[in-house]
Design an enzyme around this catalytic site. Sequence first.
Site, PDB file in Angstrom:
ATOM      1  N   LYS A 178      -2.643 -20.957  13.227  1.00 42.97           N
ATOM      2  CA  LYS A 178      -2.896 -19.721  12.500  1.00 42.97           C
ATOM      3  C   LYS A 178      -1.592 -19.184  11.887  1.00 42.97           C
ATOM      4  O   LYS A 178      -0.495 -19.520  12.343  1.00 42.97           O
ATOM      5  CB  LYS A 178      -3.507 -18.682  13.429  1.00 42.97           C
ATOM      6  CG  LYS A 178      -4.843 -19.102  14.042  1.00 42.97           C
ATOM      7  CD  LYS A 178      -5.899 -19.325  12.975  1.00 42.97           C
ATOM      8  CE  LYS A 178      -7.290 -19.532  13.561  1.00 42.97           C
ATOM      9  NZ  LYS A 178      -7.481 -20.810  14.232  1.00 42.97           N
ATOM     10  N   PRO A 179      -1.692 -18.333  10.868  1.00 40.95           N
ATOM     11  CA  PRO A 179      -0.468 -17.774  10.274  1.00 40.95           C
ATOM     12  C   PRO A 179       0.464 -17.132  11.302  1.00 40.95           C
ATOM     13  O   PRO A 179       1.684 -17.275  11.211  1.00 40.95           O
ATOM     14  CB  PRO A 179      -1.010 -16.755   9.269  1.00 40.95           C
ATOM     15  CG  PRO A 179      -2.318 -17.335   8.835  1.00 40.95           C
ATOM     16  CD  PRO A 179      -2.894 -17.950  10.086  1.00 40.95           C
TER      17      PRO A 179
END
Length: 376
Positions: free
Chosen positions: A195-196
């Site tokens: 995920k970011p």
Amino acid sequence: MTDPIRFLDLAAQQARLGPALRARVDAVFDHCAFVMGPEVAELESRLAAYCGAGHCVAVSSGTDALQIAMMAEGIGRGDAVFLPAFTYTATAEVPLVLGATPVFVDVRPDTFQIDTDHLRARIAETRVAGRLRPRAIVGVDLFGQPADWPALRAIAAAEGLFSLDDCAQSFGGALSGRRLGREADATAISFFPSKPLGGYGDGGALLTDDADCAALYRSLRTHGEGTTRYEVLRTGMNGRLDTLQAAVLLAKLDVFDDELARREAIARQYDAAFARMPAITPPRRVPDSTSAWAVYAILLADQAARDGLAARLREAGVPSAIYYPRPLHLQPAYAPHHDGAALPVSEDLATRILALPIHPDLTDAQVARVIAACTA
């Protein structure tokens, strides 16, 4: 031969953030509060402040965040939970674990977000059929971009439904100048490593402006406990975020905005290049939004074109991925629960979509290689 490009380069990120990461992790080893240590509360405070939410409750995964939010609403047998068919399995898995039924909704062909017109139709169909009680809408902010939350909120209010933002892929994104995290009654985020904002293992969090809901989430994540450890008020789960994961996330949060800016810069390079390539359709940006660019997904003409490009990229040392090769209503686990409604957009996207590398440690030279491989 030129070194292969990594689809996700956690090693490069770790090298860049090494001293900060080690300092944070060493602090945990010094105080040895490995469960619910001070870093967890610090992370909760910083995440809430980042998006302006009233409360943040850190939990063990994005999936557990979804489950705790639905448990808090008492969602279960006989309830219908409306969600997009084109997303990750966790969104549909959780309602079934709780005894509820996912009702699959098609998505838009350009942004890949839930189709609000089809959602209205699906709610109406469910009410007419009378077999299930409409209870909740799960809007997924897919690939880093926000769903149509003004429309989703209006539908939820008109229908009397709980709204849950599955923001697992899109924390850091924004809609109408406001960071995601306050668009629904509750927001679930994930810290899976890809995920970011990713940890070094599983992790997640719930965001809400409702103090009572936040207190309930905290109880549910810790076996349903009350004001003391051995007061059990309700059936809960073991859903706490490890202190070590909180420490890693705090180090990464310090550079999160810089990493989001780099993802945006890469996306713009791709956009400019693919605008000149008729065979490739770049992702359409949601109006008045900022993407976190967890995934940069292009569309090809058909499955043969998609698979052919993936093969050429592989030969050039460029990785790619398919998100998602099969929509949820066609998955063996979920097909028996699907009412047979046609979801043609989700089925079509699964045959044509291809994700390209996009991470903050991708260099301009590597971006140029990806683009060149797409044109070869």
